[in-house]
Design a protein around this motif. Structure first.
Motif, short mmCIF file in Angstrom:
data_model
loop_
_atom_site.label_atom_id
_atom_site.label_comp_id
_atom_site.label_asym_id
_atom_site.label_seq_id
_atom_site.Cartn_x
_atom_site.Cartn_y
_atom_site.Cartn_z
N UNK A 87 3.17 -4.88 12.82
CA UNK A 87 3.53 -6.02 11.96
C UNK A 87 4.39 -5.26 10.90
N UNK A 88 5.14 -6.33 10.27
CA UNK A 88 5.81 -5.98 8.97
C UNK A 88 5.17 -6.88 7.84
N UNK A 89 4.82 -6.32 6.74
CA UNK A 89 4.08 -6.97 5.59
C UNK A 89 4.94 -6.62 4.28
N UNK A 90 4.49 -7.27 3.29
CA UNK A 90 5.26 -6.81 1.87
C UNK A 90 4.49 -5.79 1.31
N UNK A 91 5.14 -5.14 0.32
CA UNK A 91 4.84 -4.03 -0.37
C UNK A 91 3.65 -4.44 -1.23
N UNK A 92 3.69 -5.63 -1.83
CA UNK A 92 2.86 -6.07 -2.73
C UNK A 92 1.35 -6.57 -1.83
N UNK A 93 1.46 -6.87 -0.41
CA UNK A 93 0.17 -7.09 0.13
C UNK A 93 -0.36 -5.79 0.61
N UNK A 94 0.63 -4.80 0.88
CA UNK A 94 0.11 -3.49 1.37
C UNK A 94 -0.51 -2.68 0.18
N UNK A 95 0.00 -2.77 -1.00
CA UNK A 95 -0.52 -2.09 -2.28
C UNK A 95 -1.94 -2.62 -2.49
N UNK A 96 -2.17 -4.02 -2.35
CA UNK A 96 -3.48 -4.48 -2.65
C UNK A 96 -4.50 -4.01 -1.72
N UNK A 97 -4.04 -3.94 -0.29
CA UNK A 97 -5.04 -3.58 0.62
C UNK A 97 -5.39 -2.09 0.63
N UNK A 98 -4.30 -1.38 0.14
CA UNK A 98 -4.61 -0.07 0.15
C UNK A 98 -3.98 0.66 -1.26
N UNK A 99 -4.62 0.48 -2.13
CA UNK A 99 -4.22 0.91 -3.55
C UNK A 99 -4.02 2.31 -3.97
N UNK A 100 -4.97 3.17 -2.96
CA UNK A 100 -4.69 4.90 -3.39
C UNK A 100 -4.02 5.28 -1.92
N UNK A 101 -2.79 5.69 -2.20
CA UNK A 101 -2.03 6.16 -1.02
C UNK A 101 -1.43 7.54 -1.51
N UNK A 102 -0.95 8.28 -0.28
CA UNK A 102 -0.21 9.48 -0.41
C UNK A 102 1.44 9.00 0.03
N UNK A 103 2.31 9.53 -0.48
CA UNK A 103 3.63 9.09 -0.04
C UNK A 103 4.25 10.37 0.39
N UNK A 104 5.04 10.40 1.62
CA UNK A 104 5.73 11.31 2.17
C UNK A 104 7.00 10.89 2.32
#
Length: 148
Positions: free
Chosen positions: A73-90
């Motif tokens: 699926x494709x979801x909004x950045x806001x909903x992703x950030x809410x579910x996964x607040x701690x991430x690593x970006x590559x």
């Protein structure tokens, strides 16, 4: 044991790809950029593994597959950030390649609605899992296979 070896193979493939990328830590001011690979240590619902990966699409949303029974699926950045607040970006060093990968994930991988399954065949498109989706976006997305 076969499942474990498949997971190890997939993980090593993602690590190999990641060596071509610049890594940054998630900060409060992070702004998603097409092709960014998002990695979290948070377990996805129903998945037997820890951690999750996704890719930022060319329109600033996030493409991923969340686990058993799910489809990409494709979801909004806001909903992703809410579910996964701690991430690593590559982030890939070449913005054009990254944008093509993000577009490929959104326009080619997600619409296929492949079933979730973990198999060591990274190039097959009939099934998906999170890191395979990211790998294929870069592998096929730039128009030249295997040109990371």
């Amino acid at each position: 044991m076969k499942v474990l070896s498949r997971i190890v193979i997939a993980f090593l493939a993602v690590l190999l790809v990641a060596t071509t990328f610049a890594t940054t830590s998630q900060a409060a001011s992070y702004k998603p950029k097409a092709g960014d690979i998002l990695i979290t240590s948070k377990k996805v619902t129903g998945a037997p593994f820890l951690g999750h990966a996704a890719i930022v699409t060319d329109d600033g949303r996030v493409a991923h597959i969340s686990g058993p029974g799910a489809k990409p699926i494709v979801r909004t950045w806001a909903s992703w950030k809410k579910d996964y607040p701690k991430i690593r970006v590559v982030r890939h060093k070449d913005a054009n390649i990254a944008k093509k990968a993000g577009k490929y994930a959104r326009t080619k991988i997600v619409p296929q609605k492949a079933s979730y399954a973990i198999y060591p065949t990274l190039l097959s498109t009939g099934t998906q899992y999170c890191s395979k989706l990211v790998f294929q976006a870069y592998y096929f997305g730039n128009g030249k296979k295997n040109q990371f």
